[in-house]
Design a protein around this motif. Structure first.
Motif, short mmCIF file in Angstrom:
data_model
loop_
_atom_site.label_atom_id
_atom_site.label_comp_id
_atom_site.label_asym_id
_atom_site.label_seq_id
_atom_site.Cartn_x
_atom_site.Cartn_y
_atom_site.Cartn_z
N GLU A 1 0.78 -1.36 0.01
CA GLU A 1 -0.20 0.12 -0.14
C GLU A 1 0.78 1.38 0.03
O GLU A 1 0.21 2.28 -0.18
N ILE B 1 3.20 2.24 2.81
CA ILE B 1 3.04 2.55 4.19
C ILE B 1 4.41 2.26 4.97
O ILE B 1 4.89 1.45 5.27
N TYR C 1 5.82 0.01 7.69
CA TYR C 1 5.02 -1.13 8.10
C TYR C 1 4.92 -2.08 6.97
O TYR C 1 5.16 -3.34 7.38
N ARG C 2 4.55 -1.67 5.91
CA ARG C 2 4.54 -2.75 4.69
C ARG C 2 5.81 -3.40 4.32
O ARG C 2 5.65 -4.48 3.92
N MET D 1 -0.18 5.26 0.44
CA MET D 1 -1.16 5.36 1.26
C MET D 1 -0.81 6.59 2.35
O MET D 1 -1.45 7.12 2.78
N PRO E 1 -8.47 6.95 6.43
CA PRO E 1 -7.59 6.44 5.49
C PRO E 1 -8.17 4.81 4.90
O PRO E 1 -7.86 4.70 3.69
N CYS E 2 -8.17 4.17 5.87
CA CYS E 2 -8.97 2.63 5.52
C CYS E 2 -9.95 2.72 4.41
O CYS E 2 -10.36 1.76 3.68
N CYS F 1 -8.18 2.81 1.34
CA CYS F 1 -7.33 1.58 1.22
C CYS F 1 -8.06 0.47 0.87
O CYS F 1 -7.63 -0.44 0.08
N ARG G 1 -7.48 -1.89 -2.35
CA ARG G 1 -6.91 -3.19 -2.09
C ARG G 1 -7.96 -4.47 -2.77
O ARG G 1 -7.59 -5.26 -3.43
N CYS H 1 -1.01 -1.16 11.58
CA CYS H 1 -0.46 0.04 10.43
C CYS H 1 -1.05 1.39 11.30
O CYS H 1 -1.79 1.43 12.06
N HIS I 1 -1.89 4.04 10.11
CA HIS I 1 -3.07 4.56 9.69
C HIS I 1 -4.51 3.93 10.09
O HIS I 1 -5.61 4.37 9.53
N ALA I 2 -4.27 2.88 10.76
CA ALA I 2 -5.72 1.87 11.21
C ALA I 2 -6.49 3.00 11.82
O ALA I 2 -6.03 3.85 12.93
S1 SF4 Z 1 -5.10 -0.11 8.48
FE1 SF4 Z 1 -6.31 0.79 7.12
S2 SF4 Z 1 -4.87 2.15 5.91
FE2 SF4 Z 1 -3.72 0.48 7.20
S3 SF4 Z 1 -3.30 -1.35 5.35
FE3 SF4 Z 1 -5.44 -1.61 6.74
S4 SF4 Z 1 -6.92 -0.61 5.58
FE4 SF4 Z 1 -5.09 0.15 4.77
#
Ligand code: SF4
Ligand SMILES: [Zn+2]
Ligand SMILES: [Zn+2]
Length: 322
Positions: free
Chosen positions: A92, A94, A97-98, A129, A142-143, A146, A150, A242, A244-245
């Motif tokens: 994504e 990030i 994290y990713r 992201m 953000p989710c 995302c 995804r 994450c 941005h959660a």
């Molecule tokens: S927590 Fe939200 S922003 Fe982070 S990877 Fe999952 S869906 Fe994407």
């Protein structure tokens, strides 16, 4: 405490079943539940052959759920030439994290010797992201972006990889949370979609010709047990959350469910048993509406608007899907 199955020292106690289990009996019980779910959902068609296997693309994020799912499926179906496993990882964009979780995916796929594809928002949509979360042009979590991106990439690439099924690592807690959220929001149409997209045996879902059918073979296994499996098997799972959660409501539902489960063991299982039945009925009720979907003017994806949600959002965040 001793294992109720073999008498060795127990490492876990499941209040909903009353069973104490040792490590070996526990991992076997997870594999058994996955095997049963695959059978009950009729995942493997009778006409699959070693010459024409059923291709299962597994969404592998590097988190414990998808890592455990990939490993269990590998263990259960390694010797079955009628199943071909392919791992698909979405990056994504990030920072911090990713990258670590992608490493976990690469390590696992290499260890198991299965095909592994990696696709990124940056290459596909020209966005990361981290930038989307900072700019947030639509003023939403953000989710919300995302999740749409995804889902689109999983579906597009599953198709491209010749998938007969797209498998994701949702566990029992994830599914019970989604069920309860749909109940509490009174969203019957969403229940129907949930059922058609991923629950129930294939022959009971409504036709979704334009999508690769989805399955969630881990959905009978509670989150804590997935984590224990990853730990006992020493799997390369990435556990950081994450940055941005942002699904605050889901967090509340999660707390509520854990409290209910503690006071009334088995609550998650009974929610899912009743919900699945209701969602199937809802699916029958909404079946006709689904067939009225048109096509997105940009990418051709099924949608009831001129431009699909993904194309709209890619545009809004200054990216490009071409
Ligand atoms: S927590 Fe939200 S922003 Fe982070 S990877 Fe999952 S869906 Fe994407
Ligand atoms: Zn045992
Ligand atoms: Zn589109």
């Amino acid at each position: 405490m001793d294992c109720d199955k073999c008498g060795d020292e127990a490492v876990t106690h499941a209040a909903y079943s009353g069973l104490h289990m040792c490590g070996d009996c526990f991992t076997r019980s997870v594999e058994k539940r996955v095997r049963r779910r695959v059978r009950e959902d009729a995942l493997l068609p009778e006409d699959a052959t070693p010459q024409d296997p059923d291709t299962w693309v597994v969404g592998l994020s590097g988190g414990k759920d998808s890592v455990v799912l990939t490993r269990v499926l590998y263990d259960v179906f390694e010797a079955d030439p009628r199943v071909e496993l392919v791992a698909l990882t979405i990056h994504e964009g990030i920072e911090g994290y990713r990258d670590a979780s992608v490493d976990a995916c690469v390590e696992l796929a290499e260890e198991l010797g299965i095909r592994h594809e990696l696709v990124s928002y940056e290459e596909e949509f020209g966005v990361r992201m981290d930038d989307v979360a900072a700019e947030d042009p639509e003023g939403m979590a953000p989710c919300a972006y995302c999740g749409v991106f995804r889902r689109d990439l999983l579906e597009t690439y599953a198709e491209e990889l010749g998938a007969d099924k797209l498998l994701t690592g949702h566990n029992l807690d994830d599914e019970a949370q989604t069920a309860l959220m749909n109940f509490l929001e009174g969203d019957v149409e969403q229940m129907a979609k949930h059922f058609d997209a991923s629950l129930g045996p294939f022959d009971q879902r409504s036709e979704q010709d334009r999508f690769v059918p989805r399955a969630k073979p881990l959905r009978d296994v509670p989150e804590k047990e997935v984590a224990l499996y990853a730990h006992l098997e020493d799997l390369p799972a990435h556990i950081t959350e994450c940055p941005h959660a942002s699904e605050a409501y889901r967090g509340e539902i999660q707390d509520l469910l854990l409290q209910l489960e503690e006071n009334h063991p088995g609550t998650r299982h009974s929610i899912m048993a009743g919900y699945e039945e209701l969602a199937r009925v809802a699916s029958d009720r909404f079946r006709e509406d689904e067939s009225e979907l048109g096509e997105c003017g940009r990418c051709g994806a099924p949608t009831n608007r001129d431009v699909c949600r993904k194309c709209y959002l890619v545009d809004a965040v200054g990216g490009s899907a071409d």
